[in-house]
Design a protein around this motif. Sequence first.
Motif, mmCIF file in Angstrom:
data_model
loop_
_atom_site.group_PDB
_atom_site.id
_atom_site.type_symbol
_atom_site.label_atom_id
_atom_site.label_comp_id
_atom_site.label_asym_id
_atom_site.label_seq_id
_atom_site.Cartn_x
_atom_site.Cartn_y
_atom_site.Cartn_z
ATOM 1 N N GLY A 45 0.855 -1.487 0.274
ATOM 2 C CA GLY A 45 0.445 -0.051 -0.099
ATOM 3 C C GLY A 45 0.793 0.995 0.024
ATOM 4 N N ALA A 46 1.886 1.937 0.791
ATOM 5 C CA ALA A 46 2.843 2.381 1.023
ATOM 6 C C ALA A 46 3.463 2.451 -0.662
ATOM 7 N N ALA A 47 4.089 1.519 -1.382
ATOM 8 C CA ALA A 47 4.736 1.790 -2.520
ATOM 9 C C ALA A 47 3.401 2.280 -3.239
ATOM 10 N N SER A 48 2.390 1.903 -3.236
ATOM 11 C CA SER A 48 1.092 2.083 -4.489
ATOM 12 C C SER A 48 1.331 4.033 -4.112
ATOM 13 N N LEU A 49 1.470 4.054 -3.429
ATOM 14 C CA LEU A 49 0.962 5.448 -2.625
ATOM 15 C C LEU A 49 2.737 6.880 -3.182
ATOM 16 N N THR A 50 3.585 5.905 -2.974
ATOM 17 C CA THR A 50 5.334 6.581 -3.699
ATOM 18 C C THR A 50 4.757 6.533 -5.298
#
Length: 93
Positions: A57-62
Amino acid sequence: MKMSLAGGSLLLFGLSVILLLALTLFESALTGLSIGTERIITFLLLVLPAGVGAVLGAASLTRKQGRAWLAITGILLNTLFALFHFIIILFAG
């Protein structure tokens, strides 16, 4: 169609919930195991998939893959699930 990282994050959350239900249903089969082995099983089946889901999820945001609300939802759900079960592993027992 290629799945986004946020979708994978929510998919891993769903997998974690299914594994929690399975672990709860078959808990009587774990009665002969040591506490250390039960903690390792709990970590591998519940904490690890949720932790990977939070990272996805964090990678998707970045990467700004769109649908930020989906990524934030995946991060929150996976993080809360992983932290709850990690605290149980640390203090139960």
